[in-house]
Design a protein around this motif. Structure first.
Motif, PDB file in Angstrom:
ATOM      1  N   GLN A   1       4.562   1.691  -2.700  1.00  0.00           N
ATOM      2  CA  GLN A   1       3.459   1.215  -2.942  1.00  0.00           C
ATOM      3  C   GLN A   1       4.061  -0.216  -2.735  1.00  0.00           C
ATOM      4  OE1 GLN A   1       0.894   2.260  -3.059  1.00  0.00           O
ATOM      5  NE2 GLN A   1       0.397  -0.166  -3.253  1.00  0.00           N
ATOM      6  N   GLU A   2       5.447  -0.239  -4.246  1.00  0.00           N
ATOM      7  CA  GLU A   2       6.062  -1.304  -4.249  1.00  0.00           C
ATOM      8  C   GLU A   2       6.473  -2.072  -3.045  1.00  0.00           C
ATOM      9  OE1 GLU A   2       9.746  -3.637  -5.736  1.00  0.00           O
ATOM     10  OE2 GLU A   2      10.433  -1.053  -6.312  1.00  0.00           O
ATOM     11  N   LEU A   3       6.820  -1.297  -2.097  1.00  0.00           N
ATOM     12  CA  LEU A   3       7.140  -2.254  -0.773  1.00  0.00           C
ATOM     13  C   LEU A   3       5.777  -2.311   0.371  1.00  0.00           C
ATOM     14  CD1 LEU A   3       9.946   0.689   0.533  1.00  0.00           C
ATOM     15  CD2 LEU A   3      10.360  -2.039   0.381  1.00  0.00           C
ATOM     16  N   ALA A   4       5.296  -1.679   0.408  1.00  0.00           N
ATOM     17  CA  ALA A   4       3.796  -2.182   0.646  1.00  0.00           C
ATOM     18  C   ALA A   4       2.951  -3.484   0.088  1.00  0.00           C
ATOM     19  CB  ALA A   4       2.730  -0.653   0.600  1.00  0.00           C
ATOM     20  N   LYS A   5       3.165  -3.655  -1.179  1.00  0.00           N
ATOM     21  CA  LYS A   5       2.277  -4.721  -1.488  1.00  0.00           C
ATOM     22  C   LYS A   5       3.261  -5.716  -1.213  1.00  0.00           C
ATOM     23  CE  LYS A   5       0.947  -2.950  -5.672  1.00  0.00           C
ATOM     24  NZ  LYS A   5       0.962  -2.209  -7.446  1.00  0.00           N
ATOM     25  N   GLY A   6       4.480  -5.809  -1.081  1.00  0.00           N
ATOM     26  CA  GLY A   6       5.482  -7.414  -0.737  1.00  0.00           C
ATOM     27  C   GLY A   6       4.699  -6.773   0.997  1.00  0.00           C
ATOM     28  N   LEU A   7       5.004  -5.963   1.390  1.00  0.00           N
ATOM     29  CA  LEU A   7       3.962  -6.570   3.066  1.00  0.00           C
ATOM     30  C   LEU A   7       3.206  -7.223   3.104  1.00  0.00           C
ATOM     31  CD1 LEU A   7       5.305  -6.302   5.990  1.00  0.00           C
ATOM     32  CD2 LEU A   7       5.279  -3.681   5.885  1.00  0.00           C
ATOM     33  N   ALA A   8       2.377  -6.353   1.940  1.00  0.00           N
ATOM     34  CA  ALA A   8       0.537  -7.187   2.568  1.00  0.00           C
ATOM     35  C   ALA A   8       0.917  -8.134   1.919  1.00  0.00           C
ATOM     36  CB  ALA A   8      -0.391  -5.709   1.516  1.00  0.00           C
ATOM     37  N   LYS A   9       1.216  -8.521   0.872  1.00  0.00           N
ATOM     38  CA  LYS A   9       1.559  -9.827   0.208  1.00  0.00           C
ATOM     39  C   LYS A   9       2.072 -11.026   1.372  1.00  0.00           C
ATOM     40  CE  LYS A   9       3.176 -12.783  -3.106  1.00  0.00           C
ATOM     41  NZ  LYS A   9       3.575 -13.041  -4.420  1.00  0.00           N
ATOM     42  N   LYS A  10       2.012 -10.666   2.708  1.00  0.00           N
ATOM     43  CA  LYS A  10       2.685 -11.068   4.088  1.00  0.00           C
ATOM     44  C   LYS A  10       1.357 -11.761   4.809  1.00  0.00           C
ATOM     45  CE  LYS A  10       7.906  -9.942   3.145  1.00  0.00           C
ATOM     46  NZ  LYS A  10       8.885 -11.099   3.238  1.00  0.00           N
ATOM     47  N   PHE A  11       0.424 -10.629   3.924  1.00  0.00           N
ATOM     48  CA  PHE A  11      -0.520 -11.098   5.464  1.00  0.00           C
ATOM     49  C   PHE A  11      -2.357 -11.449   4.432  1.00  0.00           C
ATOM     50  CE2 PHE A  11       2.163  -8.289   7.678  1.00  0.00           C
ATOM     51  CZ  PHE A  11       2.116  -8.688   8.883  1.00  0.00           C
ATOM     52  N   SER A  12      -1.378 -12.091   3.158  1.00  0.00           N
ATOM     53  CA  SER A  12      -2.660 -12.244   2.315  1.00  0.00           C
ATOM     54  C   SER A  12      -3.632 -13.198   3.061  1.00  0.00           C
ATOM     55  CB  SER A  12      -2.342 -12.637   0.880  1.00  0.00           C
ATOM     56  OG  SER A  12      -0.610 -13.903   1.067  1.00  0.00           O
ATOM     57  N   GLU A  13      -3.140 -14.309   3.352  1.00  0.00           N
ATOM     58  CA  GLU A  13      -3.890 -15.325   4.799  1.00  0.00           C
ATOM     59  C   GLU A  13      -4.544 -14.939   5.944  1.00  0.00           C
ATOM     60  OE1 GLU A  13      -4.541 -17.858   2.266  1.00  0.00           O
ATOM     61  OE2 GLU A  13      -3.527 -16.978   1.096  1.00  0.00           O
ATOM     62  N   VAL A  14      -4.424 -13.645   6.253  1.00  0.00           N
ATOM     63  CA  VAL A  14      -4.882 -13.305   7.474  1.00  0.00           C
ATOM     64  C   VAL A  14      -5.922 -12.414   7.523  1.00  0.00           C
ATOM     65  CG1 VAL A  14      -4.341 -11.604   9.410  1.00  0.00           C
ATOM     66  CG2 VAL A  14      -2.274 -13.093   8.273  1.00  0.00           C
ATOM     67  N   ASP A  15      -7.131 -12.806   8.283  1.00  0.00           N
ATOM     68  CA  ASP A  15      -8.163 -12.028   7.827  1.00  0.00           C
ATOM     69  C   ASP A  15      -7.907 -10.661   8.372  1.00  0.00           C
ATOM     70  OD1 ASP A  15     -11.318 -11.716   7.813  1.00  0.00           O
ATOM     71  OD2 ASP A  15     -11.687 -13.097   9.300  1.00  0.00           O
ATOM     72  N   ILE A  16      -8.342  -9.418   8.423  1.00  0.00           N
ATOM     73  CA  ILE A  16      -8.117  -8.211   8.805  1.00  0.00           C
ATOM     74  C   ILE A  16      -9.100  -7.206   7.764  1.00  0.00           C
ATOM     75  CG2 ILE A  16      -6.993  -6.162   7.949  1.00  0.00           C
ATOM     76  CD1 ILE A  16      -4.627  -8.462   7.287  1.00  0.00           C
ATOM     77  N   ASP A  17      -9.826  -6.864   8.956  1.00  0.00           N
ATOM     78  CA  ASP A  17     -10.963  -6.048   8.993  1.00  0.00           C
ATOM     79  C   ASP A  17     -10.170  -3.987   8.803  1.00  0.00           C
ATOM     80  OD1 ASP A  17     -13.459  -7.494   9.138  1.00  0.00           O
ATOM     81  OD2 ASP A  17     -12.646  -7.262  11.586  1.00  0.00           O
ATOM     82  N   VAL A  18      -9.568  -3.832   9.229  1.00  0.00           N
ATOM     83  CA  VAL A  18      -8.708  -2.504   9.487  1.00  0.00           C
ATOM     84  C   VAL A  18      -7.199  -2.594   9.645  1.00  0.00           C
ATOM     85  CG1 VAL A  18      -8.851  -0.552  11.126  1.00  0.00           C
ATOM     86  CG2 VAL A  18     -10.828  -1.481  11.060  1.00  0.00           C
TER      87      VAL A  18
ATOM     88  N   ALA B   1      11.421   7.167   6.550  1.00  0.00           N
ATOM     89  CA  ALA B   1      10.879   8.406   5.521  1.00  0.00           C
ATOM     90  C   ALA B   1      10.975   8.900   4.279  1.00  0.00           C
ATOM     91  CB  ALA B   1      10.369   9.815   5.730  1.00  0.00           C
ATOM     92  N   GLN B   2      12.884   8.663   4.144  1.00  0.00           N
ATOM     93  CA  GLN B   2      13.587   9.021   2.907  1.00  0.00           C
ATOM     94  C   GLN B   2      12.989   7.959   1.561  1.00  0.00           C
ATOM     95  OE1 GLN B   2      16.187  10.817   1.919  1.00  0.00           O
ATOM     96  NE2 GLN B   2      15.397  12.109   4.267  1.00  0.00           N
ATOM     97  N   VAL B   3      13.136   6.876   1.718  1.00  0.00           N
ATOM     98  CA  VAL B   3      11.957   6.039   0.723  1.00  0.00           C
ATOM     99  C   VAL B   3      10.950   6.055   0.491  1.00  0.00           C
ATOM    100  CG1 VAL B   3      11.470   3.490   2.064  1.00  0.00           C
ATOM    101  CG2 VAL B   3      12.572   3.441  -0.334  1.00  0.00           C
ATOM    102  N   LEU B   4       9.515   6.476   1.668  1.00  0.00           N
ATOM    103  CA  LEU B   4       8.603   6.325   1.712  1.00  0.00           C
ATOM    104  C   LEU B   4       7.179   8.021   1.198  1.00  0.00           C
ATOM    105  CD1 LEU B   4       7.161   5.402   5.425  1.00  0.00           C
ATOM    106  CD2 LEU B   4       6.894   4.385   2.857  1.00  0.00           C
ATOM    107  N   GLN B   5       8.852   9.001   0.754  1.00  0.00           N
ATOM    108  CA  GLN B   5       8.707  10.000   0.068  1.00  0.00           C
ATOM    109  C   GLN B   5       8.735   9.712  -1.704  1.00  0.00           C
ATOM    110  OE1 GLN B   5      11.753  13.272   0.018  1.00  0.00           O
ATOM    111  NE2 GLN B   5      13.386  11.303   0.199  1.00  0.00           N
ATOM    112  N   TYR B   6       8.842   8.884  -1.924  1.00  0.00           N
ATOM    113  CA  TYR B   6       8.648   8.192  -3.391  1.00  0.00           C
ATOM    114  C   TYR B   6       7.921   7.059  -3.290  1.00  0.00           C
ATOM    115  CZ  TYR B   6      13.164   9.768  -3.698  1.00  0.00           C
ATOM    116  OH  TYR B   6      14.405  10.618  -3.816  1.00  0.00           O
ATOM    117  N   PRO B   7       6.120   7.324  -3.833  1.00  0.00           N
ATOM    118  CA  PRO B   7       5.087   6.465  -4.236  1.00  0.00           C
ATOM    119  C   PRO B   7       5.834   5.264  -4.775  1.00  0.00           C
ATOM    120  CG  PRO B   7       4.112   9.115  -4.034  1.00  0.00           C
ATOM    121  CD  PRO B   7       6.349   9.101  -4.375  1.00  0.00           C
ATOM    122  N   VAL B   8       6.273   5.402  -5.766  1.00  0.00           N
ATOM    123  CA  VAL B   8       6.391   4.141  -6.215  1.00  0.00           C
ATOM    124  C   VAL B   8       7.178   3.007  -5.802  1.00  0.00           C
ATOM    125  CG1 VAL B   8       7.693   3.422  -8.422  1.00  0.00           C
ATOM    126  CG2 VAL B   8       6.500   5.524  -8.998  1.00  0.00           C
TER     127      VAL B   8
END
Length: 192
Positions: free
Chosen positions: A46-63, A36-43
């Motif tokens: 979002q940087e971490l979330a984009k990195g994590l999302a990229k790891k699933f870029s080839e996976v078919d996801i609905d939700v 939560a300490q890092v997630l209180q900083y939106p920038v």
């Protein structure tokens, strides 16, 4: 995003804490990762979330689904990066459920996102919700994997950082033997 950048962000935001902690799993540790300490900083979130999302870029996801509390902010940020519907589960009478009109459809391909993976208990509770709704687990993503490979969800698991933080059964905990008072920072408080 590389491991060094993740560690740099964690250091800047005070994610890694030292002391005596009773984890949500019931295990004890001398370190706690308060994401939560890092997630209180939106920038940073979002940087971490984009990195994590990229790891699933080839996976078919609905939700994208995250368990309350630790997975809510992160799952939303990953959902934003993936441009996918994002919801969260929460406990009601001690059981993980969908509330607030959220729903999953049979056959939905779901990416479960949480902040820290230790024993997999929170993620497994979300998977039980998927099973009840006949949705399918497409993958599991976490900021920090401290499970040491001991958890298998029968789906891809990705993390931004794998770390070996010692965890003890309460009866084996060296801090308990020294009678050091513990903190209980997790979102699922168990009895002593």
């Amino acid at each position: 995003m590389n491991k060094e950048r993740v560690i740099e962000i964690f250091k800047q935001t005070g994610v890694l804490q030292e002391g005596h902690f009773k984890l949500s799993s019931g295990l004890h540790s001398n370190q706690y990762l308060q994401c939560a300490q890092v997630l209180q900083y939106p920038v940073y979130a979002q940087e971490l979330a984009k990195g994590l999302a990229k790891k699933f870029s080839e996976v078919d996801i609905d939700v994208v689904v995250g368990p309350a509390m630790g997975g809510v902010t992160l799952s939303y940020a990953v959902g934003l990066a993936l441009e996918k519907k994002t919801i969260f589960t929460e406990r009601e009478a001690g059981k993980m459920v969908l509330r607030r009109g959220f729903r999953l459809n049979p056959g939905d391909k779901v990416l479960v996102i949480d902040d820290v993976l230790t024993t997999g208990k929170s993620v497994n509770e979300v998977i039980e919700v998927l099973d009840r709704t006949e949705a399918n687990l497409a993958g599991v993503g976490v900021l920090v994997d401290r499970s040491a490979g001991q958890v298998d969800f029968k789906a891809p698991i990705e993390s931004m950082l794998q770390i070996d933080v010692k965890a003890y059964q309460p009866q084996e905990c060296p801090m308990c033997k020294e009678e050091i008072e513990f903190n209980q920072p997790g979102s699922r408080h168990l009895n002593k």
